[in-house]
Design a protein around this motif. Structure first.
Motif, PDB file in Angstrom:
ATOM      1  N   ARG A 142     -20.669 -14.615  -0.108  1.00 44.75           N
ATOM      2  CA  ARG A 142     -19.441 -14.021  -0.407  1.00 44.75           C
ATOM      3  C   ARG A 142     -19.753 -12.582  -0.974  1.00 44.75           C
ATOM      4  O   ARG A 142     -18.939 -11.704  -0.702  1.00 44.75           O
ATOM      5  CB  ARG A 142     -18.586 -14.973  -1.540  1.00 44.75           C
ATOM      6  CG  ARG A 142     -18.000 -16.064  -0.905  1.00 44.75           C
ATOM      7  CD  ARG A 142     -16.981 -16.857  -1.985  1.00 44.75           C
ATOM      8  NE  ARG A 142     -17.632 -17.243  -3.128  1.00 44.75           N
ATOM      9  CZ  ARG A 142     -17.946 -18.441  -3.573  1.00 44.75           C
ATOM     10  NH1 ARG A 142     -18.094 -19.244  -2.390  1.00 44.75           N
ATOM     11  NH2 ARG A 142     -18.629 -18.712  -4.429  1.00 44.75           N
ATOM     12  N   SER A 173      -8.176 -14.916   1.574  1.00 36.61           N
ATOM     13  CA  SER A 173      -9.166 -15.536   0.909  1.00 36.61           C
ATOM     14  C   SER A 173      -9.441 -16.523   1.983  1.00 36.61           C
ATOM     15  O   SER A 173      -8.744 -17.432   2.352  1.00 36.61           O
ATOM     16  CB  SER A 173      -9.251 -16.087  -0.505  1.00 36.61           C
ATOM     17  OG  SER A 173     -10.016 -16.963  -0.818  1.00 36.61           O
ATOM     18  N   GLN A 178      -5.122 -21.507   2.554  1.00 38.90           N
ATOM     19  CA  GLN A 178      -4.570 -22.054   3.858  1.00 38.90           C
ATOM     20  C   GLN A 178      -3.266 -21.410   4.447  1.00 38.90           C
ATOM     21  O   GLN A 178      -2.353 -21.524   3.514  1.00 38.90           O
ATOM     22  CB  GLN A 178      -4.469 -23.509   3.764  1.00 38.90           C
ATOM     23  CG  GLN A 178      -5.793 -24.286   3.219  1.00 38.90           C
ATOM     24  CD  GLN A 178      -5.543 -25.743   3.347  1.00 38.90           C
ATOM     25  OE1 GLN A 178      -4.663 -26.219   3.802  1.00 38.90           O
ATOM     26  NE2 GLN A 178      -6.424 -26.561   2.766  1.00 38.90           N
ATOM     27  N   ALA A 202     -10.827 -19.368   1.274  1.00 41.07           N
ATOM     28  CA  ALA A 202     -10.327 -20.507   0.371  1.00 41.07           C
ATOM     29  C   ALA A 202      -8.967 -21.045   0.624  1.00 41.07           C
ATOM     30  O   ALA A 202      -8.377 -21.947   0.172  1.00 41.07           O
ATOM     31  CB  ALA A 202     -10.603 -20.588  -0.961  1.00 41.07           C
ATOM     32  N   GLU A 262     -19.454 -25.632   4.446  1.00 44.12           N
ATOM     33  CA  GLU A 262     -18.099 -24.610   4.270  1.00 44.12           C
ATOM     34  C   GLU A 262     -16.682 -25.160   5.304  1.00 44.12           C
ATOM     35  O   GLU A 262     -17.286 -24.745   6.446  1.00 44.12           O
ATOM     36  CB  GLU A 262     -18.510 -23.297   4.162  1.00 44.12           C
ATOM     37  CG  GLU A 262     -17.311 -22.233   4.030  1.00 44.12           C
ATOM     38  CD  GLU A 262     -17.747 -20.958   4.018  1.00 44.12           C
ATOM     39  OE1 GLU A 262     -18.199 -20.394   2.791  1.00 44.12           O
ATOM     40  OE2 GLU A 262     -17.813 -20.406   5.181  1.00 44.12           O
ATOM     41  N   HIS A 294     -13.722 -24.682   7.749  1.00 42.56           N
ATOM     42  CA  HIS A 294     -12.990 -23.690   8.357  1.00 42.56           C
ATOM     43  C   HIS A 294     -11.784 -24.292   9.206  1.00 42.56           C
ATOM     44  O   HIS A 294     -11.923 -25.106  10.037  1.00 42.56           O
ATOM     45  CB  HIS A 294     -13.829 -22.596   9.129  1.00 42.56           C
ATOM     46  CG  HIS A 294     -14.901 -21.801   8.444  1.00 42.56           C
ATOM     47  ND1 HIS A 294     -14.614 -20.493   8.169  1.00 42.56           N
ATOM     48  CD2 HIS A 294     -15.767 -22.108   7.575  1.00 42.56           C
ATOM     49  CE1 HIS A 294     -15.247 -19.981   7.775  1.00 42.56           C
ATOM     50  NE2 HIS A 294     -16.231 -20.887   7.447  1.00 42.56           N
TER      51      HIS A 294
END
Length: 309
Positions: free
Chosen positions: A269, A191, A195, A193, A120, A122
């Motif tokens: 999640r 979220s 940016q 996800a 994942e 980050h």
């Protein structure tokens, strides 16, 4: 597994020896080398190689963070220039980043060695202050010193001045960090996800009073105004600098700066969403337990009544 090596990142104060022994037994069975930072040399068996902490990420295939989210953030900061996956083993109370319980660690290491995991990505923040560049995966904070007045700072985005803040602290966070100090100060949940960069004032007294969400490509600059209290610069909860009323910080967003090992991203999640939903409930622990599905009550009991080693 030639040249395969795991680096151990240890919580600074908790007793991590049972987890270290679990990793050591697994490593012996699989002929995998172990390394630890020189500062933790005395906390691990002699067969674990000690290397300078700054070199751990470059010399290891993966890092094992043993602690809570703070330990995990420290491990991620070591990997910014070396994209080394980090597996988090949970010894904390809440934990949004860490996933693996100590009892599940051998199976997790098996999957890590077999590349049967999800990596994942980050983002992080790079912060320029006093000619030094710092890295944060949660947040960068300008905080006031108690008894010295308020932080007063001008907001500048891509060279354009937009107004000022007068508050206890200014919190610049990543999407991951939006669940931490920024959330406690009234900032939005973003979220992981997404940016974005979130700027949240804590206890604003004048000027801009609401959170601001910025594009990842915008350069954020905060300049302390004349008469401002001196400010402590915190990176992921650690005070690293102090600046006076002529000081400033510049913050940029950096994509894909760290890799977190996930065994079951969907389940992780769901657990994180549940923990967030419980934070706003003014209930006692035994009342919270009754709200949990049966499948999560055992985990809740472990959090509230950790074993004594």
């Amino acid at each position: 597994m030639d040249n395969y090596r795991l680096g151990l990142i240890l919580h600074p104060t908790r007793d991590v020896s049972p987890v270290v022994r679990t990793v050591l037994r697994w490593a012996d069975r699989h002929n995998v080398g172990l390394a630890v930072g020189t500062g933790d040399r005395d906390r691990v068996p002699a067969e674990v190689r000690a290397v300078p902490t700054a070199e751990l990420a470059a010399g290891c295939t993966a890092l094992i963070s043993i602690g809570g989210d703070g330990t995990m953030l420290g491990a991620l900061r070591l990997t910014v220039e070396h994209p080394t996956p980090v597996l988090g083993v949970h010894l904390g109370k809440l934990g949004f980043l860490v996933e693996v319980e100590p009892a599940d660690l051998p199976a997790a290491l098996d999957r890590l060695a077999a590349h049967d995991v999800t990596l994942e990505p980050h983002s992080c923040l790079t912060c320029a202050v006093c000619d030094e560049r710092l890295v944060a995966f949660n947040d960068v904070v300008l905080g006031r010193h108690p008894g010295e007045g308020f932080v007063t700072a001008t907001l500048i985005i891509d060279g354009q001045r937009y107004g000022y803040y007068r508050c206890d602290s200014l919190i610049v966070s990543t999407p991951t960090g939006s669940t931490a100090y920024s959330y406690a100060a009234g900032g939005p949940l973003v979220s992981p996800a997404a940016q974005a960069v979130v700027l949240t004032p804590s206890a604003p007294m004048a000027g801009i009073a609401r959170p601001v969400v910025l594009s990842p490509d915008e350069l954020l600059r905060l300049e302390l105004r004349p008469g401002s209290a001196r400010a402590a610069v915190e990176v992921d909860g650690r005070v690293v600098k102090h600046i006076g009323d002529d000081g400033a910080i510049e913050v940029r967003y950096r994509r894909d700066a760290g890799l977190v090992v996930r065994l079951d991203p969907r389940r992780h999640r769901a657990r994180s969403q549940l923990r967030l939903s419980l934070l706003d409930l003014p209930l006692l622990p035994d009342q919270l337990r009754e709200l949990l599905p049966e499948s999560l009550r055992e985990e809740f009991d472990r959090r509230e009544n950790p074993p004594t080693w």
